[in-house]
Write an enzyme that holds these catalytic residues in place. Sequence first.
Site, PDB file in Angstrom:
ATOM      1  N   HIS A  17     130.757 -71.500 -17.587  1.00  0.00           N
ATOM      2  CA  HIS A  17     129.567 -72.066 -18.230  1.00  0.00           C
ATOM      3  C   HIS A  17     129.980 -73.140 -19.249  1.00  0.00           C
ATOM      4  CE1 HIS A  17     127.772 -67.878 -17.356  1.00  0.00           C
ATOM      5  NE2 HIS A  17     127.119 -68.707 -16.573  1.00  0.00           N
ATOM      6  N   LYS A  41     117.901 -58.411 -13.358  1.00  0.00           N
ATOM      7  CA  LYS A  41     119.324 -58.112 -13.595  1.00  0.00           C
ATOM      8  C   LYS A  41     119.470 -57.023 -14.653  1.00  0.00           C
ATOM      9  CE  LYS A  41     121.366 -62.585 -12.417  1.00  0.00           C
ATOM     10  NZ  LYS A  41     122.126 -63.729 -12.910  1.00  0.00           N
ATOM     11  N   ARG A  90     128.806 -73.917  -8.046  1.00  0.00           N
ATOM     12  CA  ARG A  90     130.217 -73.546  -7.886  1.00  0.00           C
ATOM     13  C   ARG A  90     130.701 -73.678  -6.458  1.00  0.00           C
ATOM     14  NH1 ARG A  90     129.084 -67.926 -10.184  1.00  0.00           N
ATOM     15  NH2 ARG A  90     127.150 -68.624  -9.233  1.00  0.00           N
ATOM     16  N   SER A 128     129.270 -63.837 -14.064  1.00  0.00           N
ATOM     17  CA  SER A 128     129.179 -62.865 -15.159  1.00  0.00           C
ATOM     18  C   SER A 128     129.284 -61.431 -14.644  1.00  0.00           C
ATOM     19  CB  SER A 128     127.879 -63.080 -15.924  1.00  0.00           C
ATOM     20  OG  SER A 128     127.879 -64.375 -16.484  1.00  0.00           O
TER      21      SER A 128
END
Length: 161
Positions: A17, A41, A90, A128
Amino acid sequence: MKRVIYPGTFDPVTNGHIDIVKRAVALFDEIIVTVAKNPTKTEVFSVEERVEMLTEVMKEFPTVRVDSFNGLVVDHARALGAIGIIRGLRAVSDFEYEFQMALMNRKLAEDISTILLMPHARYTYLNSTIVRNLAAFHGDVSGFVPEIVEAKLKEKFPKND
Ligand code: COA
């Protein structure tokens, strides 16, 4: 004044990030890193804790601010006078999701553009969830997150738990 927002869950912020923020800093006048509450989440850190960690980590960038929001990302962008939404891309696997979000956000707010930035290849596999899992099993996360995040993860997952 070209202001953009960089929304995400940031549970927790990773070096990937930060790589995106660095790239955005070079392109825009002001970046607001904004923590979203994502009900789908399971969170390790509260929104307040995530904002606190990000604020500390972003101190080195004078043109970056940190806040949080609950709602539509385009509404928050508009309220802040942002012209765009930064997202990190990504790998090809991110593309479809990002493309859908970008088109939906454009439908909701024609004047707010999504800007996709590619982090360094070394962060391609990082997210994460991986960091949270590694920390939960007391793995070494030092290459993936800033020191302050590493310390907070150790507090969340003490060795004697
Ligand atoms: N380096 C490392 N990891 C990265 C990364 C990078 N450069 N960029 C993204 N990631 C990871 C994150 O860590 C996260 O990992 P995780 O899923 O394991 O936790 C994952 O990629 C994607 O998460 P994130 O970038 O936080 O986005 P998100 O998919 O949780 O979405 C919002 C966050 C805020 C953009 C989205 O939920 C949203 O827009 N919410 C508001 C509702 C709304 O406006 N909806 C309409 C839009 S369709």
